[in-house]
Write an enzyme that holds these catalytic residues in place. Structure first.
Site, short mmCIF file in Angstrom:
data_model
loop_
_atom_site.label_atom_id
_atom_site.label_comp_id
_atom_site.label_asym_id
_atom_site.label_seq_id
_atom_site.Cartn_x
_atom_site.Cartn_y
_atom_site.Cartn_z
N ASN A 1 52.34 10.75 -5.30
CA ASN A 1 53.14 10.33 -6.47
C ASN A 1 53.64 11.54 -7.25
O ASN A 1 53.52 11.61 -8.48
CB ASN A 1 52.32 9.42 -7.38
CG ASN A 1 53.17 8.77 -8.46
OD1 ASN A 1 54.38 8.60 -8.29
ND2 ASN A 1 52.56 8.43 -9.58
N ASN A 2 54.17 12.51 -6.53
CA ASN A 2 54.63 13.72 -7.18
C ASN A 2 55.65 14.39 -6.27
O ASN A 2 55.70 14.15 -5.07
CB ASN A 2 53.46 14.67 -7.43
CG ASN A 2 53.77 15.72 -8.48
OD1 ASN A 2 54.86 15.73 -9.06
ND2 ASN A 2 52.83 16.62 -8.73
N HIS B 1 59.83 14.37 -2.17
CA HIS B 1 59.01 13.58 -3.09
C HIS B 1 58.04 12.77 -2.24
O HIS B 1 58.45 11.93 -1.44
CB HIS B 1 59.86 12.66 -3.96
CG HIS B 1 59.06 11.93 -5.00
ND1 HIS B 1 58.89 12.42 -6.28
CD2 HIS B 1 58.36 10.78 -4.94
CE1 HIS B 1 58.14 11.58 -6.97
NE2 HIS B 1 57.80 10.58 -6.18
N CYS B 2 56.75 13.02 -2.42
CA CYS B 2 55.73 12.40 -1.57
C CYS B 2 55.12 11.19 -2.27
O CYS B 2 54.52 11.34 -3.34
CB CYS B 2 54.64 13.42 -1.23
SG CYS B 2 53.36 12.76 -0.14
N PRO B 3 55.25 9.99 -1.71
CA PRO B 3 54.65 8.81 -2.37
C PRO B 3 53.12 8.82 -2.30
O PRO B 3 52.48 8.18 -3.14
CB PRO B 3 55.24 7.64 -1.58
CG PRO B 3 55.60 8.21 -0.25
CD PRO B 3 56.00 9.63 -0.50
#
Length: 434
Positions: free
Chosen positions: A229-230, A224-226
């Site tokens: 945001n996905n 999950h990549c901040p």
């Protein structure tokens, strides 16, 4: 000396003997033999002293009203708690967009600084090409919804009831084994059990994991990549790779074309205007992001070459009693095509072209899982000049052709491999790819 005597208290009137109370809780002063309503009051353990007989319904209604009045103040409290929880979740969702807004603001400022302040006419065409590809791939990474397991992996209503009734342990695993009998899954937990998500109520496909931020099971989840945001998974992993590639090229292009003006800034060769500060910070930002992006992009290129995800690097997939870190690797060429597809004209564009449906993946297996149904002939293939037995479950068509492009299937190879492995240990074994 006269002392005032305290008057004696007036004698209390003798209390009249109260008539015997009725067992059902009737009014005071009423006496008489018990009747049918009173007998019901004695037998009713819920009444707790309510009037019996004709007044039973009236007293019961009064008790119900009293209970409702007592419970009424707690309803707003519950509503307030639920409302506060909803506000907190909305605030969290807004905070998740802060890194995206930060990257977007840096991108907008870099465009302003390069086009209006630096204004290199010769380089503007190439700059806008890199800028558009960067923005396009970044947009697709952010707004492409992660894919979830299909309906066939969700438990039926009867299976859910059976799973809830059974105590934890082998009995639950038996229910899950029945549910997963016809599914193309080959990975297990560390204890050899079926991978099951108790939040989504489904049997996890291979390479699928539950994201605690999205609160969903994501197919071929990488992380999950901040910054986007996905969740980065099967549906947008190609877009994420292109986003890293084009952002790196964008930063390198800016740093390379801005370098000579950055040197002039330190040698006092630039006029003392507002533009020189934009030039200085533009070079610093491009150089700093280039260093971080180059390492991240190189790491994910290595992952693609080995057909791994970030989660599988930290915890290698387990295939029924044995771990194999290269279990899904088919060789560099096929690993690359699994992410970018067969049509090379789409490789450099943020257009979805990955192979498969994200629920099943070809593997380099040596021996069949005895719990899986057998396929006629025992399909075999060659991977790096070695015979490998592929899953007995039918793979999706788009995945199967990866295995059949340059290698042939033969029954004799399967029988020979089966003789090499031996029949003493029927469990699934794996061969590491070097």
């Amino acid at each position: 000396m006269h002392h005032k005597e305290r008057p004696d208290p007036a004698p209390e009137a003798p209390a009249e003997a109260a008539p015997p109370a009725r067992p059902g809780g009737g009014g005071a002063g009423r006496a008489g033999p018990p009747h049918e309503g009173e007998e019901r009051g004695r037998r009713d353990p819920v009444g707790r002293g309510c009037a019996a007989g004709p007044r039973d319904a009236e007293c019961a209604a009064g008790m119900r009203c009293g209970k409702m009045a007592a419970a009424a103040p707690s309803a707003p409290a519950a509503g307030a708690t639920g409302g506060w929880g909803g506000v907190r979740r909305r605030c969290q969702r807004l905070l998740y967009w802060v890194p995206v807004l930060f990257i977007s603001s840096i991108l907008c400022w870099s465009y302003y600084a390069y086009v209006t302040q630096l204004c290199l006419l010769v380089c503007l065409v190439a700059y806008h090409i890199f800028f558009m590809l960067f923005v396009w791939s970044y947009w697709k990474t952010i707004f492409t919804l992660p894919m979830n397991p299909s309906k066939e992996f969700h438990l039926s209503y009867s299976d859910k009831e059976s799973l809830e009734r059974e105590p934890r342990g082998e009995s639950q695993q038996e229910v899950l084994r029945r549910a997963a009998k016809d599914l193309p899954i080959y990975t297990r937990t560390m204890s050899g059990a079926i991978r099951y998500c108790d939040r989504c109520h489904l049997v996890k496909p291979d390479r699928c994991h539950h994201c605690s931020v999205c609160d969903k099971c994501i197919l071929k989840m990488d992380h999950h990549c901040p910054w986007v945001n996905n969740c980065v998974g099967f549906s947008n992993y190609k877009f994420f790779l292109l986003f890293l590639a084009y952002s790196l090229l964008y930063c390198l292009f800016i740093a390379a074309t801005d370098l000579q003006y950055f040197i002039k800034f330190w040698t006092n060769g630039l006029p003392d205007t507002q533009a020189k500060f934009h030039i200085m910070f533009l070079f610093f930002a491009a150089a700093m992001f280039s260093v971080s992006l180059s390492s991240l992009f190189g790491y994910h290129c290595w992952l693609v070459s080995k057909n791994k995800s970030t989660l599988e690097v930290f915890r290698a997939p387990i295939f029924h009693h044995r771990t194999d870190k290269n279990g899904f690797s088919l060789g560099f060429s096929k690993n690359l095509r699994q992410v970018f597809g067969d049509e090379k004209k789409y490789w450099l564009l943020p257009i979805f072209s990955s192979l498969g449906d994200g629920c099943s993946f070809p593997t380099c297996l040596v021996n069949q899982d005895p719990e899986q149904a057998s396929t006629p002939g025992g399909l075999t293939s060659t991977c790096k000049n070695e015979n490998h037995l592929f899953p007995a479950k039918p793979l999706r068509d788009s995945q199967s052709h990866l295995l059949t492009d340059t290698h042939s299937w033969s029954d004799n190879g399967a029988k020979a491999e089966k003789g090499k492995v031996g029949m003493s240990n029927p469990a699934l074994t794996m061969e590491n790819e070097t």
